[in-house]
Scaffold this motif. Structure first.
Motif, PDB file in Angstrom:
ATOM      1  N   ILE A  41    -102.793 -85.230-101.430  1.00 37.39           N
ATOM      2  CA  ILE A  41    -102.154 -84.600-100.281  1.00 37.39           C
ATOM      3  C   ILE A  41    -102.482 -83.107-100.282  1.00 37.39           C
ATOM      4  O   ILE A  41    -102.172 -82.386-101.227  1.00 37.39           O
ATOM      5  CB  ILE A  41    -100.632 -84.823-100.288  1.00 37.39           C
ATOM      6  N   PHE A  42    -103.115 -82.671 -99.215  1.00 40.09           N
ATOM      7  CA  PHE A  42    -103.521 -81.275 -99.073  1.00 40.09           C
ATOM      8  C   PHE A  42    -102.485 -80.469 -98.290  1.00 40.09           C
ATOM      9  O   PHE A  42    -102.191 -79.320 -98.606  1.00 40.09           O
ATOM     10  CB  PHE A  42    -104.882 -81.214 -98.367  1.00 40.09           C
ATOM     11  N   ASP A  43    -101.915 -81.100 -97.250  1.00 37.82           N
ATOM     12  CA  ASP A  43    -100.963 -80.385 -96.412  1.00 37.82           C
ATOM     13  C   ASP A  43    -100.122 -81.388 -95.633  1.00 37.82           C
ATOM     14  O   ASP A  43    -100.493 -82.562 -95.496  1.00 37.82           O
ATOM     15  CB  ASP A  43    -101.706 -79.461 -95.439  1.00 37.82           C
ATOM     16  N   ARG A  44     -98.978 -80.920 -95.160  1.00 33.09           N
ATOM     17  CA  ARG A  44     -98.131 -81.723 -94.285  1.00 33.09           C
ATOM     18  C   ARG A  44     -97.535 -80.804 -93.228  1.00 33.09           C
ATOM     19  O   ARG A  44     -97.336 -79.615 -93.462  1.00 33.09           O
ATOM     20  CB  ARG A  44     -97.047 -82.455 -95.080  1.00 33.09           C
ATOM     21  N   LEU A  45     -97.247 -81.384 -92.065  1.00 35.10           N
ATOM     22  CA  LEU A  45     -96.765 -80.571 -90.954  1.00 35.10           C
ATOM     23  C   LEU A  45     -95.798 -81.378 -90.111  1.00 35.10           C
ATOM     24  O   LEU A  45     -96.033 -82.563 -89.830  1.00 35.10           O
ATOM     25  CB  LEU A  45     -97.942 -80.106 -90.095  1.00 35.10           C
ATOM     26  N   TYR A  88    -107.441 -78.799 -88.341  1.00 35.07           N
ATOM     27  CA  TYR A  88    -107.566 -79.727 -89.465  1.00 35.07           C
ATOM     28  C   TYR A  88    -108.926 -80.433 -89.437  1.00 35.07           C
ATOM     29  O   TYR A  88    -109.561 -80.624 -90.474  1.00 35.07           O
ATOM     30  CB  TYR A  88    -106.439 -80.761 -89.434  1.00 35.07           C
ATOM     31  N   VAL A  89    -109.360 -80.814 -88.244  1.00 38.49           N
ATOM     32  CA  VAL A  89    -110.647 -81.501 -88.108  1.00 38.49           C
ATOM     33  C   VAL A  89    -111.791 -80.612 -88.598  1.00 38.49           C
ATOM     34  O   VAL A  89    -112.780 -81.097 -89.164  1.00 38.49           O
ATOM     35  CB  VAL A  89    -110.876 -81.916 -86.641  1.00 38.49           C
ATOM     36  N   GLU A  90    -111.651 -79.301 -88.415  1.00 39.03           N
ATOM     37  CA  GLU A  90    -112.710 -78.359 -88.803  1.00 39.03           C
ATOM     38  C   GLU A  90    -112.805 -78.158 -90.316  1.00 39.03           C
ATOM     39  O   GLU A  90    -113.788 -77.592 -90.808  1.00 39.03           O
ATOM     40  CB  GLU A  90    -112.461 -77.011 -88.115  1.00 39.03           C
ATOM     41  N   LEU A  91    -111.812 -78.628 -91.073  1.00 35.41           N
ATOM     42  CA  LEU A  91    -111.833 -78.443 -92.527  1.00 35.41           C
ATOM     43  C   LEU A  91    -112.969 -79.210 -93.183  1.00 35.41           C
ATOM     44  O   LEU A  91    -113.672 -78.707 -94.052  1.00 35.41           O
ATOM     45  CB  LEU A  91    -110.501 -78.895 -93.136  1.00 35.41           C
TER      46      LEU A  91
END
Length: 212
Positions: A41-45, A88-91
């Motif tokens: 898990i990298f991030d949550r929002l 997020y898609v650009e990561l």
């Protein structure tokens, strides 16, 4: 190169009456997002989103989702939602994962009506369909029923977007683990399946016993 699975759950507006009027279309009012990169898990929002066409929530919607009018009034705009997803898609290469196909279908329709680009260019994964095929079910299973069938409980409260997204992550991991186990069993040799050393020992003991 790293790869990202973007687990998404949206909550939508609802008409007051179950017989949907022609002019009504569901709009996203809450986002739950969990970014998983290379298995971690990298991030949550979690955020509320202001609906555009019907900004006032119906009583049925508020009661069912337990979302207040002031929650969505203080939320981000739909344009900001799309821009957030794009960041997020650009990561790294990103695959969206949802439970069922309604979430991305409504997102796509909302983007079309708002004149905004759909933020994903990779084929999405419908985990409920994968669950159905994996277990050979005739019908698709609801998210929280599926987690209960695994002997677990969902994260937080059902129909809260981030809680449902986190629950989807949990089911995903369990399905992937089961797939890995089945694949490993299919690759096992006879020597993997049977402890030959134990077999030879038992045979030797039997031969000694019968020789007496």
């Amino acid at each position: 190169m790293s790869e990202q699975l973007l687990f998404l759950d949206f909550e939508f507006t609802m008409p007051e009456d179950r017989s949907t009027p022609e002019q009504f279309r569901p709009e996203i009012i809450e986002l739950g997002l969990v970014s998983v990169i290379d298995g971690e898990i990298f991030d949550r929002l979690s955020t509320f989103v202001r609906p555009m066409r019907f900004p006032t929530l119906t009583e049925r919607c508020k009661n069912f989702l337990q979302i207040r009018q002031e929650d969505v009034d203080a939320g981000i705009s739909f344009r900001e939602l799309v821009e957030t997803l794009q960041t997020y898609v650009e990561l790294c290469p990103t695959t969206p994962v949802t439970w069922g196909n309604a979430d991305l279908q409504v997102l796509r329709e909302n983007c079309s009506h708002a004149g905004l680009p759909f933020p994903f260019d990779r084929r999405e994964r419908d985990l409920s369909l994968e669950y159905k095929r994996f277990f050979g079910n005739r019908q698709q299973t609801g998210l929280w029923k599926a987690i209960e069938e695994y002997g677990r409980t969902g994260v937080g409260r059902h129909h809260r977007a981030l809680d449902d997204a986190l629950t989807t992550v949990e089911i995903f991991r369990m399905i992937e683990k089961d797939k890995e186990y089945l694949n490993r069993r299919e690759r096992m040799t006879l020597g993997d399946r049977v402890d030959l050393e134990d077999v030879w020992k038992k045979l030797h003991d039997w031969q000694v016993k019968t020789a007496k």
